[in-house]
Structures are given as C-alpha cells and as structure tokens.
Scaffold this motif. Sequence first.
Motif, PDB file in Angstrom:
ATOM      1  N   THR A 377     -16.594  15.549  44.809  1.00 16.38           N
ATOM      2  CA  THR A 377     -16.088  15.517  43.434  1.00 16.38           C
ATOM      3  C   THR A 377     -16.989  16.272  42.468  1.00 16.38           C
ATOM      4  O   THR A 377     -16.562  16.651  41.379  1.00 16.38           O
ATOM      5  CB  THR A 377     -15.958  14.069  42.946  1.00 16.38           C
ATOM      6  N   ARG A 378     -18.274  16.463  42.848  1.00 22.32           N
ATOM      7  CA  ARG A 378     -19.277  17.091  41.990  1.00 22.32           C
ATOM      8  C   ARG A 378     -19.460  16.315  40.695  1.00 22.32           C
ATOM      9  O   ARG A 378     -19.729  16.886  39.633  1.00 22.32           O
ATOM     10  CB  ARG A 378     -18.902  18.545  41.682  1.00 22.32           C
ATOM     11  N   VAL A 379     -19.292  15.021  40.783  1.00 24.00           N
ATOM     12  CA  VAL A 379     -19.498  14.139  39.632  1.00 24.00           C
ATOM     13  C   VAL A 379     -20.542  13.110  40.018  1.00 24.00           C
ATOM     14  O   VAL A 379     -20.252  12.156  40.735  1.00 24.00           O
ATOM     15  CB  VAL A 379     -18.183  13.443  39.208  1.00 24.00           C
ATOM     16  N   GLY A 380     -21.766  13.310  39.573  1.00 23.57           N
ATOM     17  CA  GLY A 380     -22.841  12.361  39.857  1.00 23.57           C
ATOM     18  C   GLY A 380     -23.007  11.395  38.713  1.00 23.57           C
ATOM     19  O   GLY A 380     -24.059  11.347  38.073  1.00 23.57           O
ATOM     20  N   SER A 381     -21.974  10.639  38.426  1.00 22.11           N
ATOM     21  CA  SER A 381     -21.963   9.763  37.259  1.00 22.11           C
ATOM     22  C   SER A 381     -22.310   8.332  37.650  1.00 22.11           C
ATOM     23  O   SER A 381     -21.659   7.737  38.515  1.00 22.11           O
ATOM     24  CB  SER A 381     -20.582   9.802  36.584  1.00 22.11           C
ATOM     25  N   ARG A 382     -23.304   7.784  36.987  1.00 23.68           N
ATOM     26  CA  ARG A 382     -23.668   6.380  37.192  1.00 23.68           C
ATOM     27  C   ARG A 382     -22.540   5.458  36.730  1.00 23.68           C
ATOM     28  O   ARG A 382     -22.268   4.428  37.334  1.00 23.68           O
ATOM     29  CB  ARG A 382     -24.957   6.088  36.428  1.00 23.68           C
ATOM     30  N   ARG A 383     -21.869   5.855  35.657  1.00 29.59           N
ATOM     31  CA  ARG A 383     -20.801   5.024  35.109  1.00 29.59           C
ATOM     32  C   ARG A 383     -19.635   4.903  36.085  1.00 29.59           C
ATOM     33  O   ARG A 383     -19.022   3.827  36.222  1.00 29.59           O
ATOM     34  CB  ARG A 383     -20.323   5.632  33.787  1.00 29.59           C
ATOM     35  N   VAL A 384     -19.307   5.988  36.777  1.00 24.92           N
ATOM     36  CA  VAL A 384     -18.211   5.953  37.747  1.00 24.92           C
ATOM     37  C   VAL A 384     -18.510   4.957  38.860  1.00 24.92           C
ATOM     38  O   VAL A 384     -17.644   4.161  39.271  1.00 24.92           O
ATOM     39  CB  VAL A 384     -17.976   7.362  38.326  1.00 24.92           C
ATOM     40  N   VAL A 385     -19.736   4.981  39.368  1.00 30.33           N
ATOM     41  CA  VAL A 385     -20.108   4.058  40.449  1.00 30.33           C
ATOM     42  C   VAL A 385     -20.113   2.615  39.954  1.00 30.33           C
ATOM     43  O   VAL A 385     -19.735   1.693  40.684  1.00 30.33           O
ATOM     44  CB  VAL A 385     -21.485   4.457  41.025  1.00 30.33           C
ATOM     45  N   GLN A 386     -20.508   2.400  38.706  1.00 28.76           N
ATOM     46  CA  GLN A 386     -20.471   1.052  38.157  1.00 28.76           C
ATOM     47  C   GLN A 386     -19.031   0.560  38.018  1.00 28.76           C
ATOM     48  O   GLN A 386     -18.750  -0.620  38.230  1.00 28.76           O
ATOM     49  CB  GLN A 386     -21.191   1.027  36.809  1.00 28.76           C
ATOM     50  N   ILE A 387     -18.121   1.453  37.680  1.00 30.54           N
ATOM     51  CA  ILE A 387     -16.704   1.081  37.639  1.00 30.54           C
ATOM     52  C   ILE A 387     -16.211   0.717  39.027  1.00 30.54           C
ATOM     53  O   ILE A 387     -15.441  -0.245  39.204  1.00 30.54           O
ATOM     54  CB  ILE A 387     -15.876   2.224  37.035  1.00 30.54           C
ATOM     55  N   SER A 388     -16.650   1.468  40.045  1.00 29.13           N
ATOM     56  CA  SER A 388     -16.249   1.136  41.421  1.00 29.13           C
ATOM     57  C   SER A 388     -16.769  -0.236  41.810  1.00 29.13           C
ATOM     58  O   SER A 388     -16.091  -0.977  42.546  1.00 29.13           O
ATOM     59  CB  SER A 388     -16.761   2.206  42.391  1.00 29.13           C
ATOM     60  N   ALA A 389     -17.975  -0.606  41.330  1.00 28.32           N
ATOM     61  CA  ALA A 389     -18.497  -1.946  41.594  1.00 28.32           C
ATOM     62  C   ALA A 389     -17.603  -3.011  40.951  1.00 28.32           C
ATOM     63  O   ALA A 389     -17.396  -4.094  41.518  1.00 28.32           O
ATOM     64  CB  ALA A 389     -19.925  -2.065  41.065  1.00 28.32           C
TER      65      ALA A 389
END
Length: 550
Positions: A377-389
Amino acid sequence: MVYIRQVIWLSDSDRTKGYAVDILFGVTSCCVQRSRGLPFPLYLCAQIDTGGADEESDSSDSESNDVLDLMDILFGVFCECAELNPDPIESEVDILFGVFCECAELNPDPIESEAEAILLGFQHFIVMLATTVIIPTALVPQMGGGNEEKAKVVQTLLLVAGINTLLQTNFGTRLPTVIGGSYTFVAPTISIILFLSPLSAVPLVSLAGFGLYEFGFPGVAKCVEIGLPELIILIIFSQYLPHVVKPGKNIFDRFAVLFSVVIVWIYAHLLTVGKAYDDSAPQTQISCRTDRSGLIGGAPWIRVPYPFQWGAPSFDAGEAFAMMMATFVALVESTGGFIAVARYASATPLPPSILSRGVGWQLWVICSENAGLLALTRVGSRRVVQISAGFMIFFSILGKFGAVFASIPSPIFAALYCLFFAYVGAAGVSFLQFCNLNSFRTKFILGFSIFLGFSIPQYFNEYTAIKGYGPVHTTGRWFNDIVNVPFQSEAFVAGVLAYFLDNTLHKKDSSIRKDRGKHWWDKFRSYKTDTRSEEFYSLPFNLNKYFPSV
C-alpha cells in the motif's frame, strides 16, 4: 539516480511537503566518483511532484520550476560530495540524509480522509486473520475442543492482538506494526540490535520473510482453482492496473487486497453453492468450501473474552522454560520484523533503546504479512494500524460477524502470503546496498548463514514429520522443545549465525567496519543523535520526559 515521482501534497497552499507514491517519468542517471575518499560511486534518489499525468498543459511551467528546484538541490549536493575532506564517510552520509529530507520528505500519515484510513485499517485486519484462525485450528482439536471452543479461542486471540497492537503503536516502538500470534509457540504450546550491522541484518530480515515459504504456494495448491486466481488478481490490481488506469487516488494499489479477496471469495462461494465440491475429498472440501470452517455456527453473537475463561492456569517449570525459549525465538524473529517495518514506514533505523522498549510491550510477535502490506500500500501510517486494532477488538466481541471474515478459505490467504512475505524478504535484501559485496568475508557470512538458515530447519522439520518427534528426543518433553524449537525457525538460525560470524570474524580489521556497512547505522545508535528519531519514536502525552530513551 534521480527518480521523478508523483507526490500527494499535504495541502494545496503548502507545496513544500508531500508523499511520493508513484513513478511517472523515466530515470536520469548520474553519479559522483571522488578521486580520493570513497572507492565507489554515490547514488542519490530524490522524489518531486510533477503535477500528475492527467493534469492540463497549463501546469507545465510549475512542473518545470519543480524540476529546476530539484536540480539546483542535487547540483549543490554533488558539489559538496565532490569536495575533498579528511573524513569523507561521515560528511557524505550527512549530505545523503540531508538531501533525502529536503527532496523526499515522506509524510508518515498520507491519508486524505477518514474513510480511506478505515478501509486501510480493515485491510490490515483481514490480512492478520489467517494466522489468528490457523493456530486455533491446529491446537484446539488436539486439546479435545470443537468448533465452539475454536471460535472462542479465535475471539480471544483477536482481543489480545488488538490490545497488544494498540500498546505497541502507542508505547512500544510506535512503528505501524500489527502484533499477532506466532507459529513458534505451537510446538511447545535483547536487545541484540546494538551489535547488529546491515550485513548481519540481511539474513535475519530476509528469512523472516523468505523463511515462511511453506505458507505460500503450498497453501495455494491446496485449492488451486481458488488460490491461483487470487494470486493472479492480486498481482494485476497491485502491480499492473495502477500504471494502466490512473484515477488519481491510488485506489488499485492501496486496496488491491480488498478488491481481490472480495472477487475470489464470491467466486469460491459460487463454487460451493453450485455443489462443485460435494463429491471431493474431505481435505479438499475443508480448503475450498466457504462453509466448512465451523466458526460461524460455533461463534456466539456477543461475547467478551475474559482471563481464565478455561479455568485456573497450571504451572510446570519444565514447560515454562520451553515457552521461554519459544519467546526468545519469537523476539529474534520480531527484531527482523521491526527492521522491515521501519524500512517500509520511512522511519529511521531503530535505535537499540527503542527496540528494547518495543520488546517490553510485546506479548506476541510481529505479523510479517502486515509488514508486507505496508510495502504493497506504501502507507506506513500508525493511525491505520491503530484502526485495524479497533477492528480486532470489535470483532472479538461480536463473534458472528468476525467469524464470517474468518471463514475465508485458507488458499486465499496463502496467495496473499506469496506477495507479503516476499516484500519482507526483499526488505532484508535491500540492506545489501550498505555492504561491500566484493569482500569475500561478506560473501561467506551471507552465503553460509542463509544456506544453513534454510538447511537446518529443513532437517529438523523433516525429521519431526517422519518420526513424530524432533532429533533431540529424551524423556523430558520440555527439554526436547527447548532444543528443537529454535532450530525449526529459519530466521532465528540465519540471524543468530550471521550475528555471531559478523561480530567475531576479523572484526578488528579497520576495513571490515565499512564492509559490514556499520558506518551507515552509527548515526542512529543513539536516540538523541538524530532529530528524526524523536519524530518517529517519541512517546505520546509527553511521556518521554518520564521515560527517556537513550
């Protein structure tokens, strides 16, 4: 090399910072070869906005100005690199990192809308589901459980994974890492980075991805009419369509997983309801059908997992030591995962104190597949991973809904692994650019550690498959696990072997340090020597004041 790439600007008013997402034009090559100092050419990569291929011609003037600005910067860098100085390595490393910041200042959170962030977070949730389902599927039947117990274990794993991912992204390394279950713990049911060099990181990180080859195409082949289409469609959506159809928002490459999984999942369901597998072997039906996981029927509508739900824990000293060894192996594997995530998230190399902090908050192991998804995805976003959590926690409570997604046929996930684990392995290979590949010492360490990293686990796994127990077989089962488990991990064997050889073999020779690529990472050995480390790894709520990193 100068790569002209499209940039998504952070705002229309501020055209100084952006996120590079796609190559639009050709490559212009140039290099600076010093008459003294460095014995090799310097190659610089810079990324600028070109306005997009679909913009009108009236923007050509601004595009030309952007290119001229870049050339001015690069010309200045080439002049600085070409100056003779008594300490060329340190000076030119600083220049290189400086031009990266000035020309390609990557935004760590390039999400344009909350809806996009939520979809990307849901994509990470889908990717980590496979491991969450595979582990209970292997363990629960051996412990006498059925579909209901398996569903409860999946719910519990999701809840713990979600909590652990939130802790890791907020208080651990703060890298966009998904934390989940590990295959290392199935058999027995630290800070080493201080002396780690790019040379010893290559086998560790590479085999953290390539070493999981057994979960790739062998899983696809369990139902090739489902797994192979998933692999082909995933490649088409992620690698070909973004360069053929350009809607302007990177839809195909960022959401290739969702597109491909939905298409093939519907196709697999049509085969199931069309009775294509009614007369197939039981194992084929388990792999191919969309109604054979047993999770949907066994999962409750609403249930909150809680501690000691299967009774009070029992303690056995021997088994505890076996789990300690499995934990150590998982931590070594996670070190390779953290390095790969830092690479794909455009973060600085991990300072040892940050890795130690991450290990302290780590209950499980990094999901390598999600590290590969960062690259896709070329998106190294901390917020995205927190949403997945958040999705993990949500679906761990609403069991029926989570079970629907967990019932996706395993060959679909295996096809995803083929790409994601390849990305993780490639992250390790990329560290070779810092090493001297003309050195026979480098070739020996790389070749020997990678070969034995594959060969030793292959022997242990084959022996266990044939005999039913490992090469070390005594009356103490816990002792057997302590010895056998580490040698079944490709990343552990290759990483530990490369680490040992790299730190003992002719280490005192002055030229060896450059061959190892050690000088490239010296700048990041301490948390305080580079301001970008604070940007990536500082704790929220001003907690660094009370828990400082060194």
